[in-house]
Design a protein around this motif. Structure first.
Motif, PDB file in Angstrom:
ATOM      1  N   VAL A 622       0.855  -1.172   0.000  1.00  0.00           N
ATOM      2  CA  VAL A 622       0.000   0.000   0.000  1.00  0.00           C
ATOM      3  C   VAL A 622       0.901   1.235   0.000  1.00  0.00           C
ATOM      4  CG1 VAL A 622      -1.700   1.237   1.368  1.00  0.00           C
ATOM      5  CG2 VAL A 622      -1.806  -1.245   1.178  1.00  0.00           C
ATOM      6  N   HIS A 623       0.431   2.299  -0.632  1.00  0.00           N
ATOM      7  CA  HIS A 623       1.236   3.517  -0.730  1.00  0.00           C
ATOM      8  C   HIS A 623       1.690   3.981   0.653  1.00  0.00           C
ATOM      9  CE1 HIS A 623      -0.119   4.220  -4.931  1.00  0.00           C
ATOM     10  NE2 HIS A 623      -1.022   3.373  -4.519  1.00  0.00           N
TER      11      HIS A 623
ATOM     12  N   THR B 418      -6.256   0.285  -2.095  1.00  0.00           N
ATOM     13  CA  THR B 418      -6.347   1.560  -2.805  1.00  0.00           C
ATOM     14  C   THR B 418      -7.425   1.425  -3.867  1.00  0.00           C
ATOM     15  OG1 THR B 418      -4.643   0.911  -4.382  1.00  0.00           O
ATOM     16  CG2 THR B 418      -3.945   2.194  -2.472  1.00  0.00           C
ATOM     17  N   LYS B 420      -9.320   3.382  -7.413  1.00  0.00           N
ATOM     18  CA  LYS B 420      -9.096   4.378  -8.467  1.00  0.00           C
ATOM     19  C   LYS B 420     -10.381   4.584  -9.245  1.00  0.00           C
ATOM     20  CE  LYS B 420      -6.876   0.696 -11.137  1.00  0.00           C
ATOM     21  NZ  LYS B 420      -5.573   0.224 -11.587  1.00  0.00           N
ATOM     22  N   ASP B 492      -4.455   5.311  -9.171  1.00  0.00           N
ATOM     23  CA  ASP B 492      -4.794   5.137  -7.760  1.00  0.00           C
ATOM     24  C   ASP B 492      -5.052   6.506  -7.128  1.00  0.00           C
ATOM     25  OD1 ASP B 492      -4.267   2.548  -8.285  1.00  0.00           O
ATOM     26  OD2 ASP B 492      -2.656   2.298  -6.826  1.00  0.00           O
ATOM     27  N   ARG B 495      -6.387   5.739  -0.600  1.00  0.00           N
ATOM     28  CA  ARG B 495      -6.059   4.556   0.182  1.00  0.00           C
ATOM     29  C   ARG B 495      -7.141   4.454   1.251  1.00  0.00           C
ATOM     30  NH1 ARG B 495      -1.139   2.785   3.829  1.00  0.00           N
ATOM     31  NH2 ARG B 495      -2.267   2.316   5.735  1.00  0.00           N
ATOM     32  N   LEU B 513      -4.469  10.209  -2.082  1.00  0.00           N
ATOM     33  CA  LEU B 513      -3.079  10.012  -2.489  1.00  0.00           C
ATOM     34  C   LEU B 513      -2.555  11.178  -3.322  1.00  0.00           C
ATOM     35  CD1 LEU B 513      -3.457   6.265  -3.478  1.00  0.00           C
ATOM     36  CD2 LEU B 513      -2.218   7.151  -1.502  1.00  0.00           C
TER      37      LEU B 513
END
Lengths: 635, 529
Positions: A622-623, B418, B420, B492, B495, B513
């Motif tokens: 995950v980011h 995540t 999008k 993306d 989150r 993000l």
């Protein structure tokens, strides 16, 4: 030798009379029947079945031989008869003894006989009188409703759920009959509306839409009617939204309601007709094939004398003379022609044909970075030409030539006469068919065989590799096969015998188009190849088929013209909104050009339905957040 | 004085129990006139039959034991097995009672409200804490009904809802020591719930239980009655072509089948018989116990029960609690009394571990225990998933966020993903959360009562089962994230961290993000079960 027909005719009728002539005729008939004269026996059966004279029956019983072809005679003799024969005898012969015998069989018979009797409209009164009903509860529910047995219907299907399921599988005529009988059942209308809301009815007739909307309007159940309205096909939704008598939904639905209410029904109907009707481009002679450009906005087609390039939908823009039975492939900015006369492949651009690029070409297809062509050289040795580049001048392309037999390890000396090829433009895999079908990928060293499956290419055989997971082929016996090709080994998922080699794969519309023996266009289910019937719009005898690379547009060649239809859009135009998917919205976005109020409104409806959907991000870590840390390398 | 009672509203029987502080366990509350004693597991137990009857003039109604002898009275409309109508799964056809039309759901609400009111009178307290139970598989619907409709009629009493399987476990936990693991096999008239639980020391409050594995099925004694009645209908040639007569005969056949089922728990044979009230024709078949058990095998009743039990045991074993370490196995519910069902359980365990102890009262006793303060450590009963679009196919897919068996509350996210946009310049991004049921474990038939009071079984189609298998929980109150600036398709954007709070709610925290900022923090999305 048997009796002459006029003799038989007269004798049989005299038997039914009185006096010495009757007895003489009787004697002659008995002798002929005893000898096994089938024509006499059949003649007696025919008369007895129309007029059950006792004397004729005595003869028939004596012979105990059914009429040629069986039918009701088997029932009369108490012999083994098919379900259809028993039901036909019971239904068609009124109070004739054979009908009495058939009905007795139904009453005593197995359930399959009862089921078939309940399907016969002429036996409805008999079935009702004797409390017969189909064993399948869904069929029983329909039967009780259609025969006017309301109490029984309510007892077997108190919530109409059985009828709702049966309705989904019923044909148009039965659905129409159910609707007629359902008048005055508001609950039933609600259940049928529920099947629409759940997207279970792929198509809805105008009468059905009107019936359902009318039922809710009479109840002034505006919430229920709105639920239904936003599930209907767009044209029906526009009609339904006018019945709301001042009611309007709140929240986000209000904008959709307003858009439907603001639409001009007449203008919308015209725009809808333009979407579901093929447009026509004239041609010089019989159209033998064609190709769409990758973006689907240009199309080239071949006739016996020419190649025409068309910008859609405005009309012909370029024309080249060609020898008969040419084939064409449209690339970005250029067309590539194969002439069947000398099998030379040439580049076409700006109204002129360039010099031949290859000789003895049998097939070609797009690749991710250009195109590929299969040629048959000396001793019909197949070679694959991989052309890398773009633009109309094919001499500027990089060319690799690979000997197919060497690359695939096909034994020398074996020269299969017919080869064909298809490539898929995403991953660049190529299917090459000769005595087998080889799935290959191109590497720096040459061709790498991924798999080989049984398939024999013959004259006119075709392959289509419209999507990386879909490979279709028509072999030398005109067998159409569909393989799932996303794994290492192509997996055969369906096959179907065709009468000709023409086929066009339209995965974007979920169908495969083929030409039937009467030269009409038929659609097959894109996954099972099951026959879906004749699509609307194509009225004339077809000579060829081809599809756009994205599998949404179909072109049908005729003698003197080509018809082009956006099959995906046409199918979506009549589909209940409840049966649409996010993929439909994606497709529709590519059709927005501001010209069609119908497409615009359809887009509003689908955007309302799917506009807030999301996709998952890429799996994996995950980011990292701002305050996250990573561990350093150990010392 | 505060009274703490537990109520188990069952498909066939309802039990009210009171927490007995001195004895440290729940004890049934006598409700004179409407309850009766039923034999089960060798002891007589106090139950209220889940029956409500109205006089056809609409002026009088009867409850529980008062109804037992009124089935054949033509001037009375009897509602039975109304529990299945509360979920909306079985179709609820209103029946004419005098000038009114009453649904089974309304009758269920009336019945449970009446029983609760009588229980309040019986315990005579000025303050009341009630714990009611609900089936595992349809917990949400029952809880909403109990709190919203039944609870509205019980005044100032505090009402909590726990699932039946957990209540049964608590009911038996008093006899266990901390650390003990035991299994509850609760096979009632409507559902089968198999639970494996562990007793935990909860400090001064006494012991509590923590669920380790739980499996539920829409399968119960009513299902068995229906299969037996269908068997008799087929044997005696009850005419399917005349549904009105069929339904009128089938309903008393169901009652006769239930009686035969009970008799066959101790007798070798029984007779199922009834008479068509119009034609006078008698429908009678003798059923032996071996024939009955063959029917249970052929119709996969025993097979499905066995598979549910094994799934629960495998789930517990996977978490480090194998069956050979169990301290006990308790059979609960009237259907557990069927010898073939008991054999099925006995095959899985050492004989001395299996107990059939007050099977009809255990759930209510446990609910009373929870009302009395026995601590409860529950877990999430179902899988929950977020809906998303598969970019390759353009169709909906479901990604599991919370797996059944997850303990709560959770400090750390149970799942981080995540998301999008799929459309260009998309501004609103919806979080659609679904409950995933076990589609293959749903009922294959249901009993439906028609408007005239007749009954028949209705097959549950795979299509309906499939539709029930995914339930969009926040369809009416969806959660949206607003992308500002609008999100680019295929990139993306947010989150999402999902957690479960102490109220068993799924919460989401969302991090933008692109803007590198939190836009949601612990926002409740749906209530979990």
């Amino acid at each position: 030798m048997g009796m002459k027909s006029w003799t038989r005719y007269r004798l049989v009728r005299w038997v039914a009379g009185r006096g010495p002539l009757a007895w003489w005729a009787w004697w002659r008939l008995i002798r002929a029947g005893d000898r096994g004269d089938t024509e006499v026996i059949d003649e007696v059966w025919d008369l007895w079945l129309s007029e059950p004279h006792a004397r004729l029956w005595i003869a028939l019983e004596r012979w105990h031989r059914p009429r040629t072809g069986g039918g009701a005679s088997l029932v009369a003799l108490g012999s083994q008869a098919s379900v259809e024969e028993v039901v036909a005898a019971a239904a068609l012969y009124g109070s004739h003894p054979v009908a009495v015998a058939a009905r007795a069989r139904i009453l005593a018979g197995p359930q399959e006989l009862v089921d078939a009797a309940c399907e016969a409209e002429w036996l409805a009164a008999f079935c009702v009188e004797h409390r017969l009903a189909p064993a399948d509860p869904h069929r029983a529910a329909v039967f009780f409703l259609l025969t006017g047995q309301r109490e029984q219907y309510h007892a077997v299907d108190p919530d109409h759920s059985l009828l709702a399921v049966a309705y989904q599988g019923a044909d148009a005529s039965e659905r129409s009959r159910v609707l007629t009988m359902a008048a005055g059942h508001p609950d039933l209308a609600r259940v049928l509306a529920d099947t629409v809301r759940r997207g279970r009815l792929a198509r809805l007739s105008q009468r059905e839409a009107e019936y359902l909307a009318g039922a809710f309007a009479r109840q002034r159940d505006w919430t229920g009617m709105w639920e239904l309205t936003r599930s209907l096909p767009v044209l029906d939704a526009v009609a339904a939204v006018r019945r709301f008598d001042g009611w309007r939904p709140e929240g986000p639905d209000a904008a959709l309601f307003d858009a439907l209410a603001a639409a001009d029904p007449d203008e919308l109907t015209r725009a809808h007709r333009a979407v579901v009707t093929p447009w026509t481009v004239s041609a010089r002679g019989t159209v033998t094939g064609g190709s769409f450009a990758p973006d689907g906005r240009r199309m080239a087609f071949t006739t016996v004398t020419s190649v025409d390039m068309v910008t859609l939908p405005s009309g012909v823009t370029e024309h080249w003379p060609a020898s008969h039975h040419s084939e064409v492939l449209v690339l970005d900015g250029a067309a590539l022609l194969i002439s069947r006369w000398d099998h030379a492949a040439s580049g076409l651009s700006n109204g002129t044909a360039g010099p031949a690029v290859f000789l003895r070409t049998v097939a070609f297809g797009r690749t991710p970075d250009g195109f590929a062509a299969l040629t048959l050289g000396e001793e019909r040795r197949p070679r694959l030409h991989l052309m890398t580049g773009s633009g109309p001048d094919f001499h500027t392309y990089d060319q690799r030539v690979l000997d197919v037999r060497t690359e695939l390890g096909i034994p020398a000396g074996f020269a299969h006469p017919s080869w064909t090829m298809a490539s898929e433009p995403v991953r660049g895999r190529i299917a090459i068919a000769g005595n087998d079908l080889h799935l290959v990928e191109v590497t720096g060293d040459g061709l790498r065989r991924l798999a080989t499956v049984p398939f024999v290419s013959g004259p006119g055989s075709r392959l289509s590799f419209a999507r990386p997971d879909r490979l279709l082929g028509v072999d030398d016996t005109r067998m159409l096969r569909l393989w799932r090709a996303d794994g290492a080994e192509p997996r055969l998922v369906a096959e179907r015998q065709l009468s000709g080699a023409s086929m066009a794969d339209l995965p974007g519309a979920g169908v495969v188009a083929v030409i039937d023996p009467a030269r009409r266009v038929r659609y097959l289910d894109g996954e099972t190849l099951a026959d879906l019937g004749l699509p609307g719009g194509f009225e004339y005898m077809a000579t060829s088929l081809f599809a756009s690379p994205d599998g949404t547009r179909l072109a049908v060649g005729h003698n003197g013209f080509v018809e082009v239809l956006d099959v995906a859009l046409a199918a979506l135009a009549d589909r209940p909104l409840a049966a649409t998917t996010p993929a439909d919205l994606h497709m529709l976005r590519t059709r927005l050009d501001g010209d069609s109020p119908f497409v615009e409104l359809l887009h509003i409806c689908l955007a309302h339905r799917f506009g807030v959907d999301v996709a998952l991000g890429d799996p994996g870590p995950v980011h990292a957040r701002d305050d996250d840390i990573a561990l350093g390398e150990p010392a | 004085m505060t009274a703490r009672i537990g109520i188990d509203f069952g498909t066939a029987n309802t039990v009210v129990a009171r927490w007995d502080e001195a004895r440290g366990r729940g004890e049934p509350v006598p409700l004179d006139g409407i309850d009766l004693t039923r034999s089960g597991g060798g002891v007589r137990q106090r139950v209220v039959p889940s029956l409500l009857a109205y006089s056809n003039t609409g002026t009088q109604r009867w409850l529980g034991a008062q109804v037992v002898d009124r089935f054949a009275d033509p001037d009375v409309t009897v509602f039975q097995s109304t529990k299945s109508n509360v979920t909306g799964r079985a179709v609820d056809i209103p029946r004419a009672v005098g000038s009114r039309r009453i649904t089974a759901r309304e009758a269920a609400t009336q019945f449970l409200g009446d029983v609760t009111a009588l229980a309040v009178l019986a315990v005579g307290a000025d303050d009341l804490e009630v714990v009611a139970t609900a089936p595992v598989e349809t917990f949400d619907t029952y809880r909403d009904w109990l709190v919203g409709e039944v609870g509205a009629g019980i005044g100032a009493a505090r009402l909590r809802v726990v699932d039946e399987a957990t209540a049964a476990a608590v009911g038996y936990s008093a006899r266990m020591s901390p650390g003990d693991v035991f299994c509850v096999f609760d096979f009632g008239a409507g559902t089968l719930d198999v639970s494996v639980v562990r007793v935990e020391d909860a400090g001064g409050a006494g012991a509590g239980v923590r669920s380790i594995a739980k499996v539920g099925l829409d399968l119960g004694g009513n299902h068995v009655d229906a299969l037996l009645a269908e068997h008799v209908a087929a044997e005696t040639g009850l005419c399917h072509g005349d549904p009105v007569t069929f339904n009128q005969v089938f309903r008393p056949l169901l009652i006769a089948a239930e009686a035969a089922k009970v008799e066959l728990t101790h007798a070798a044979r029984s007779t199922v018989a009834t008479t068509d009230p119009v034609s006078g024709r008698e429908y009678r078949t003798e059923v032996t116990r071996s024939r009955f058990e063959r029917l249970l095998r052929d119709k996969d009743v025993l097979g499905r029960a066995n598979r549910a039990l094994r799934r629960a045991l495998e789930g517990a074993a996977a978490k480090g609690y194998p069956a050979d370490g169990f301290a006990g196995v308790f059979l609960v519910g009237g259907t557990s009394l069927i010898p073939a069902v008991r054999d099925l359980v006995n095959l899985q365990f050492e004989p001395e571990l299996v107990h059939l102890d007050r099977p009809l009262e255990a759930v209510a006793a446990g609910a009373a225990g929870i009302a009395g303060g026995r601590e409860l450590h529950d877990h999430i009963q179902h899988d929950y998933a977020i809906r998303h679009v598969d970019a390759r196919t353009g169709t909906y897919e479901y990604e599991v966020l919370v797996e059944a068996g997850t303990a709560y509350p959770t400090q750390e996210p149970v799942r981080s993903i995540t998301i999008k946009a799929i459309h260009p310049a998309q501004q609103r991004m919806g979080i659609a959360v679904y409950e995933l049921a076990h589609a293959t474990s749903g009922a294959d038939l249901e009993i439906v009562f028609d408007a005239l009071g007749g009954a028949r079984t209705v097959a549950v189609t795979p299509q309906h089962r499939q539709e029930r298998s995914t339930l969009w929980l926040n369809e009416d109150s969806p959660t949206f994230l607003t992308a500002d600036p609008p999100a680019a398709a295929g990139v993306d954007r947010f989150r999402l961290d999902f957690r479960i709070d102490a109220q068993k709610r799924l919460t989401v925290s969302a991090f933008d993000l692109e803007r590198r900022t939190w836009v949601l923090a612990g926002h409740p999305v749906v209530q979990l079960a």
